[in-house]
Design a protein around this motif. Structure first.
Motif, PDB file in Angstrom:
ATOM      1  N   SER A  81       0.814  -1.216   0.000  1.00 49.72           N
ATOM      2  CA  SER A  81       0.000   0.000   0.000  1.00 49.72           C
ATOM      3  C   SER A  81       0.849   1.267   0.000  1.00 49.72           C
ATOM      4  O   SER A  81       0.354   2.348  -0.311  1.00 49.72           O
ATOM      5  CB  SER A  81      -0.935  -0.001   1.213  1.00 49.72           C
ATOM      6  N   ASN A 111      -2.462   6.897  -6.563  1.00 47.25           N
ATOM      7  CA  ASN A 111      -3.020   6.730  -5.233  1.00 47.25           C
ATOM      8  C   ASN A 111      -2.887   8.028  -4.456  1.00 47.25           C
ATOM      9  O   ASN A 111      -2.063   8.892  -4.788  1.00 47.25           O
ATOM     10  CB  ASN A 111      -2.323   5.601  -4.479  1.00 47.25           C
ATOM     11  N   TYR A 113      -2.326   9.656  -0.586  1.00 43.91           N
ATOM     12  CA  TYR A 113      -1.799   9.326   0.725  1.00 43.91           C
ATOM     13  C   TYR A 113      -1.982  10.525   1.652  1.00 43.91           C
ATOM     14  O   TYR A 113      -1.888  11.682   1.223  1.00 43.91           O
ATOM     15  CB  TYR A 113      -0.306   8.975   0.641  1.00 43.91           C
ATOM     16  N   LEU A 124      -2.207   5.051   3.070  1.00 40.48           N
ATOM     17  CA  LEU A 124      -3.052   5.190   1.890  1.00 40.48           C
ATOM     18  C   LEU A 124      -4.459   5.556   2.340  1.00 40.48           C
ATOM     19  O   LEU A 124      -5.027   4.930   3.236  1.00 40.48           O
ATOM     20  CB  LEU A 124      -3.062   3.880   1.106  1.00 40.48           C
ATOM     21  N   GLY A 128     -11.070   4.667  -1.638  1.00 37.96           N
ATOM     22  CA  GLY A 128     -10.894   5.102  -3.015  1.00 37.96           C
ATOM     23  C   GLY A 128     -11.808   4.326  -3.958  1.00 37.96           C
ATOM     24  O   GLY A 128     -11.707   3.096  -4.062  1.00 37.96           O
ATOM     25  N   THR A 137     -10.642   8.384  -9.912  1.00 33.95           N
ATOM     26  CA  THR A 137     -10.688   7.744  -8.603  1.00 33.95           C
ATOM     27  C   THR A 137     -11.186   8.778  -7.610  1.00 33.95           C
ATOM     28  O   THR A 137     -10.697   9.922  -7.590  1.00 33.95           O
ATOM     29  CB  THR A 137      -9.309   7.218  -8.182  1.00 33.95           C
TER      30      THR A 137
END
Length: 397
Positions: A81, A111, A113, A124, A128, A137
């Protein structure tokens, strides 16, 4: 013709009086007497590049020994992650002053964070929701939706509802100082552990090089004749075998790993040392003090240990220092092409090999091991040059 007669001053003339001199005047006027090794240390200390290289090597060894012990992370622990985190985080502020939160967008894996005020990665962000049709996302942050739109590059972070987004401060990643790799492992710890492997291989190879090369070359040069001819032909045969082919053969017999690399490098790396020591011994064995020792019945072992080898210590030390960076580079190259240490162990070569796959997105993963290899080789070369100048008796003042 007038004859010239020299006139002598009487003995009571003050010009003939003795000069007064204190007892310690000679010691004050004379230069300080230093031994050979004291003079070597003094000249080496005046060489700034050599001292910088020596300090770097000492710090590197200390970091390699104690660094992994002091780190909270392990070189083999994985956290997918938190994969591919950079060392520098360009954050974004989400929410207002009351509910202000810093987030970091990893454009490589798309992603989001969380980051605290101290620069630590909190993890993370959960929740999402991916919209594959619109290539978005969506996260719920601070009561509002944060949308990462990657339909076009570069990805754009926006917020629907709420006070909106604003650029945040750039912070150093305090959780992973050098970032993480593609498996979420700490790059700094793996870098320090890789230094252990690379330095261990280099010093073991140098030790074997010192023992075998000095003994073999010393005997070959001292005995001479047919013995020297046969021994040098053996050295030439060994030096003609490509090192890569030799390592591959060792891997077939012993399987790949750290032991195989050390054996492969240590068993063939001594030939250069043997040649240098042989040349020095051939020059020194014709000296008068060697003939005197032989006339007095001194055995070969005594002549070698007490007379010949001590006078070749300068070239031996310089050669050994110069061969250490070569051994580090060879080990890194072998690990780079897959013939070195096996996972999860890490060396600078394996770190470089893994980082090449993600070079365009995460160049920091290649920067650190490549820089470590380069600086280490520079440090040992500077130190070797400094030792060569310091050990030269012709430069003694």
């Amino acid at each position: 013709m007038t004859e010239l007669t020299p006139t002598l001053a009487p003995l009571d003339d003050p010009r003939w009086a003795l000069l007064e001199r204190e007892d310690d005047a000679a010691e004050i006027i004379a230069a300080p007497v230093r031994t050979y090794w004291q003079d070597v240390r003094a000249r080496l200390a005046q060489n700034k590049p050599a001292m910088a290289g020596l300090i770097f090597i000492i710090l590197l060894v200390l970091a390699a020994i104690f660094g992994p012990m002091l780190s909270p992370h392990s070189y083999r622990a994985q956290n997918l992650s938190l994969a591919n985190l950079p060392p520098i985080l360009k954050t974004t502020e989400v929410g207002g002053a009351e509910e202000r939160q810093l987030v970091f967008v990893n454009t490589g894996n798309l992603n989001l964070y969380g980051v605290d005020e101290g620069g630590h990665v909190t993890g993370l962000l959960p929740g999402g929701r991916k919209d594959m049709i619109n290539r978005q996302t969506i996260w719920q942050v601070g009561g509002a939706e944060v949308v990462l739109d990657y339909s076009s590059l570069p990805p754009v972070l926006a917020q629907e509802g709420g006070p909106g987004l604003s650029p945040g401060p750039t912070k150093w990643n305090r959780t992973y100082l050098f970032g993480t790799d593609q498996l979420g492992r700490d790059v700094l710890v793996r870098q320090l552990y890789g230094a252990r492997i690379s330095l261990m291989v280099a010093f073991v190879a140098t030790l074997v090089n010192f023992v075998i090369g000095v003994t073999y070359g010393g005997l070959s040069g001292y005995l001479g004749g047919k013995v020297d001819l046969v021994m040098m032909r053996i050295v030439e045969i060994i030096s003609t075998i490509p090192l890569t082919l030799y390592v591959i053969l060792m891997m077939v017999v012993l399987q790949s790993g750290l032991i195989s690399v050390m054996l492969a490098i240590g068993t063939v790396f001594w030939v250069d040392m043997a040649r240098i020591v042989r040349g020095q011994i051939l020059t020194l064995k014709s000296q008068d003090y060697v003939a005197a020792a032989r006339t007095m019945g001194a055995p070969t072992r005594w002549i070698m240990a007490k007379h010949l080898l001590p006078n070749t210590i300068g070239p031996i030390l310089v050669t050994a220092t110069m061969l250490i960076p070569s051994a580090i580079f060879i080990e890194s190259f072998m690990s780079f092409i897959g013939l070195g240490v096996t996972p999860p162990q890490a060396s600078w070569g394996t770190l470089t090999s893994d980082a090449v796959e993600t070079l365009r997105r995460y160049p920091h993963q290649l920067f650190f091991p490549a820089t470590a290899i380069s600086l280490t080789m520079f440090a040992f070369n500077f130190l070797g040059d400094g030792l060569r100048d310091a050990l030269d008796p012709r430069l003694r003042q």
